[in-house]
Design an enzyme around this catalytic site. Sequence first.
Site, PDB file in Angstrom:
ATOM      1  CB  CYS A 171     -29.890 -35.801 -19.775  1.00 22.61           C
ATOM      2  SG  CYS A 171     -28.779 -34.410 -19.770  1.00 22.61           S
TER       3      CYS A 171
ATOM      4  CB  CYS B  86     -25.928 -38.837 -19.400  1.00 23.32           C
ATOM      5  SG  CYS B  86     -27.413 -37.858 -19.061  1.00 23.32           S
TER       6      CYS B  86
ATOM      7  CB  CYS C  12     -24.039 -34.423 -20.616  1.00 27.62           C
ATOM      8  SG  CYS C  12     -24.955 -35.071 -19.213  1.00 27.62           S
TER       9      CYS C  12
ATOM     10  CD  GLU D  74     -28.392 -39.002 -22.885  1.00 23.02           C
ATOM     11  OE1 GLU D  74     -29.223 -38.187 -22.416  1.00 23.02           O
ATOM     12  OE2 GLU D  74     -27.487 -38.670 -23.649  1.00 23.02           O
TER      13      GLU D  74
ATOM     14  CB  VAL E 287     -38.134 -33.443 -18.342  1.00 23.66           C
ATOM     15  CG1 VAL E 287     -39.205 -32.575 -17.683  1.00 23.66           C
ATOM     16  CG2 VAL E 287     -38.777 -34.662 -19.014  1.00 23.66           C
ATOM     17  CD  GLU E 288     -34.590 -27.846 -22.021  1.00 20.61           C
ATOM     18  OE1 GLU E 288     -35.207 -26.783 -22.243  1.00 20.61           O
ATOM     19  OE2 GLU E 288     -33.617 -28.222 -22.703  1.00 20.61           O
TER      20      GLU E 288
HETATM   21  N1  THU Z   1     -29.442 -33.258 -23.250  1.00 22.12           N
HETATM   22  C1  THU Z   1     -29.849 -34.566 -23.121  1.00 22.12           C
HETATM   23  O1  THU Z   1     -30.989 -34.843 -22.750  1.00 22.12           O
HETATM   24  N2  THU Z   1     -28.955 -35.526 -23.393  1.00 22.12           N
HETATM   25  C2  THU Z   1     -27.750 -35.326 -23.969  1.00 22.12           C
HETATM   26  O2  THU Z   1     -27.088 -36.283 -24.312  1.00 22.12           O
HETATM   27  C3  THU Z   1     -27.238 -33.959 -24.155  1.00 22.12           C
HETATM   28  C4  THU Z   1     -28.120 -32.872 -23.650  1.00 22.12           C
HETATM   29  C5  THU Z   1     -30.431 -32.212 -23.006  1.00 22.12           C
HETATM   30  C6  THU Z   1     -30.257 -31.382 -21.786  1.00 22.12           C
HETATM   31  C7  THU Z   1     -30.989 -30.116 -22.175  1.00 22.12           C
HETATM   32  O3  THU Z   1     -32.376 -30.291 -21.938  1.00 22.12           O
HETATM   33  C8  THU Z   1     -30.779 -30.020 -23.663  1.00 22.12           C
HETATM   34  O4  THU Z   1     -30.423 -31.318 -24.098  1.00 22.12           O
HETATM   35  C9  THU Z   1     -29.709 -29.028 -24.084  1.00 22.12           C
HETATM   36  O5  THU Z   1     -28.539 -29.234 -23.393  1.00 22.12           O
END
Ligand code: THU
Length: 139
Positions: free
Chosen positions: A55, A97, A94, A57, A45-46
């Site tokens: 993220c 996470c 990341c 996870e 969710v951005e």
């Molecule tokens: N993102 C995740 O939700 N999980 C990951 O394992 C890597 C990155 C998301 C964060 C952001 O919303 C988008 O992916 C690009 O980085």
Amino acid sequence: MSAPDEALLAAARAAADAAYAPYSRFHVGAAVRAEDGRVFAAANVENASYGLSLCAETNAIMAAAVAGVRRLSAVAVVGYRAATPGEPVLATPCGRCRQVINEFAGPDTPVTVQSAEGSETLAVTLGDLLPHAFGPERL
Ligand code: THU
């Protein structure tokens, strides 16, 4: 190597479609299996203030934690680029996470990352992703 957790991967894949990712257009779904068998899935969710984005996870693990889960037996992650959904990409967790997973899992916990169309799979353990982790047992 044990067989991929197909049910968990399917939950992660379905969750990725619900991502709110208007800025990166990178959809990620994560599903975690609690030790009692319950599955929790979520997506990234951005936010317009980019750094506040969360993220998939982390969102899945927070959902599990507030439902009372304290131990995870498996984690699955599926991602894709909304602009090119058929092109394989592995959304490996990341660093933040990895640390969030570590709070409720251990070095032997399986973490499976798969491309959304299923052609690429990375099956590792949390210990592979986060060696020498700092966890609650150290406090
Ligand atoms: N993102 C995740 O939700 N999980 C990951 O394992 C890597 C990155 C998301 C964060 C952001 O919303 C988008 O992916 C690009 O980085």
